[in-house]
Design a protein around this motif. Structure first.
Motif, PDB file in Angstrom:
ATOM      1  N   ALA A  50     -24.792   5.777  -1.342  1.00 38.89           N
ATOM      2  CA  ALA A  50     -24.778   7.073  -0.644  1.00 38.89           C
ATOM      3  C   ALA A  50     -25.712   7.390   0.343  1.00 38.89           C
ATOM      4  O   ALA A  50     -25.787   8.036   1.368  1.00 38.89           O
ATOM      5  CB  ALA A  50     -24.675   7.856  -1.964  1.00 38.89           C
ATOM      6  N   VAL A  51     -27.191   6.832   0.057  1.00 40.06           N
ATOM      7  CA  VAL A  51     -28.275   7.069   0.554  1.00 40.06           C
ATOM      8  C   VAL A  51     -28.113   6.339   1.967  1.00 40.06           C
ATOM      9  O   VAL A  51     -28.376   6.836   3.049  1.00 40.06           O
ATOM     10  CB  VAL A  51     -29.486   6.709  -0.034  1.00 40.06           C
ATOM     11  N   CYS A 106     -25.419   5.291   3.495  1.00 38.97           N
ATOM     12  CA  CYS A 106     -24.382   5.848   4.282  1.00 38.97           C
ATOM     13  C   CYS A 106     -24.872   7.022   5.040  1.00 38.97           C
ATOM     14  O   CYS A 106     -24.718   7.243   6.313  1.00 38.97           O
ATOM     15  CB  CYS A 106     -23.070   6.106   3.275  1.00 38.97           C
ATOM     16  N   ALA A 107     -25.761   7.699   4.339  1.00 43.59           N
ATOM     17  CA  ALA A 107     -26.204   9.033   4.928  1.00 43.59           C
ATOM     18  C   ALA A 107     -27.133   8.614   6.089  1.00 43.59           C
ATOM     19  O   ALA A 107     -27.089   9.205   7.213  1.00 43.59           O
ATOM     20  CB  ALA A 107     -26.850   9.932   4.113  1.00 43.59           C
ATOM     21  N   TRP A 146     -26.566   9.390  10.264  1.00 38.70           N
ATOM     22  CA  TRP A 146     -27.730  10.132  10.737  1.00 38.70           C
ATOM     23  C   TRP A 146     -28.244   9.325  11.982  1.00 38.70           C
ATOM     24  O   TRP A 146     -28.381   9.684  13.050  1.00 38.70           O
ATOM     25  CB  TRP A 146     -28.664  10.442   9.908  1.00 38.70           C
TER      26      TRP A 146
END
Length: 345
Positions: free
Chosen positions: A49-50, A52-53, A57
């Motif tokens: 999740a981290v 992917c974010a 960005w």
């Protein structure tokens, strides 16, 4: 924050952390270490999740840097770690019965593979060349093979849940496995040519060269998953080839391990290259974990219990490597945070 962790300079292959954590979780689950497997699964999901974010960005905020990486022969194929991360998590969740979530990850990984597998080679072949591409060939190219075979693994795992039904997933698994085998031969030829024709410096033998073995291991795992699938025309037709090549590639991957260790001794022992935390270190952990899982599954699918026993024993090596690299990563992140606080104060 340390440059390795800045979004602007995010290493394209950082999803190898998710791959390594996910495959170690699968290995532990196969050994019925359910609690430890669940802990690693949580770590893998949070990391996914981290990252992917951070990747999204970076694409929005620094699109030119992303395009530059996609056109760089020494970094572009590291993007396939995203594909493999999706498929490793898919296989892990499928084992726990979360089929809908597993399918979502498989579709995401397949879509990313489709885009990357044509975009990167086209850019490298038709794009500008400040220097010959051969000079930039390295171990990250094998991640292309890993990503391809991870799609085959996902297809085989999801198809196996449809007992008694013949689905397109069986054909997809066989086709992707076949493409992955051919890609391995092509990439191995290019890498060996680069190592033999051009000077090899200590800084050139980076951790992703371990993916040479990891690519054979995931090819073996994909083969074992195909052998365990319900009968279908694609599986029945190719079963002798898949089974035979699986054993050959397992043997070759086993042979590679001492060679890769020797490379490491030459790099760090004889040439004094400092061993510090780099995101690329996860490219060592993943092959170790994949070798364990592939051995266990091949031993079961091909009726070779000795290979299965090797896989079970090797799980300890993979988990130990994961703990060392994870501790080094946490230490590096903590040090970066401290430096950021000092600069802000």
């Amino acid at each position: 924050m340390d440059r390795a962790m800045e979004v602007r300079n995010l290493y394209p292959g950082y999803f190898a952390m998710v791959m390594a954590t996910g495959i170690c979780s699968i290995a532990l689950r196969d050994l019925e270490r359910v609690a430890l497997s669940a802990v690693l699964l949580v770590v893998a999901v949070v990391g996914f999740a981290v990252l992917c974010a951070a990747l999204l960005w970076r694409i929005v905020r620094y699109p030119r840097l992303v395009l530059t990486d996609l056109g760089a022969a020494d970094r572009a194929f590291a993007f396939f770690t995203f594909v493999a991360a999706c498929d490793v998590l898919c296989a892990r969740f499928a084992r726990d019965g979360y089929r809908s979530f597993a399918i979502t990850l498989a579709v995401l990984g397949a879509a990313a593979w489709l885009g990357l597998t044509y975009t990167i080679p086209v850019r490298l072949i038709l794009g500008p060349r400040p220097q010959p591409v051969l000079a930039s060939v390295n171990g990250t190219w094998f991640i292309w093979v890993v990503g391809t075979q991870s799609v085959a693994v996902s297809a085989a795992v999801l198809d196996r849940d449809e007992a008694g039904q013949v689905s397109a997933a069986a054909l997809l698994a066989v086709l992707m496995w076949s493409v992955g085998v051919v890609l391995y031969l092509v990439v191995a030829t290019l890498v060996l040519t680069r190592l033999l024709l051009l000077e090899v410096r200590p800084e050139d033998l980076t951790p992703p060269y371990w993916v040479t073995m990891g690519a054979t291991a995931i090819t073996v795992l994909a083969a074992a998953q195909i052998l365990a699938m319900p009968p279908s025309p694609a599986v029945t037709t190719t079963r002798p080839v898949v089974g035979g090549l699986a054993v050959v590639l397992w043997a070759f991957g086993s042979w590679l391990i001492p060679l890769l260790v020797a490379f490491g001794v030459w790099r760090h022992g004889l040439n004094r290259v400092r061993l510090t935390y780099l995101p690329a270190l996860w490219s060592i952990v993943f092959p170790l974990g994949m070798y364990a899982v592939a051995s266990m599954h091949l031993g079961k699918a091909a009726g070779l219990p000795l290979i299965g026993q090797i896989g079970r024993a090797w799980t300890a090596v993979a988990v130990a490597a994961w703990l060392l690299v994870f501790a080094a990563m946490c230490r590096a992140l903590l040090g970066s945070a401290r430096r950021a606080v000092r600069r802000a104060s």
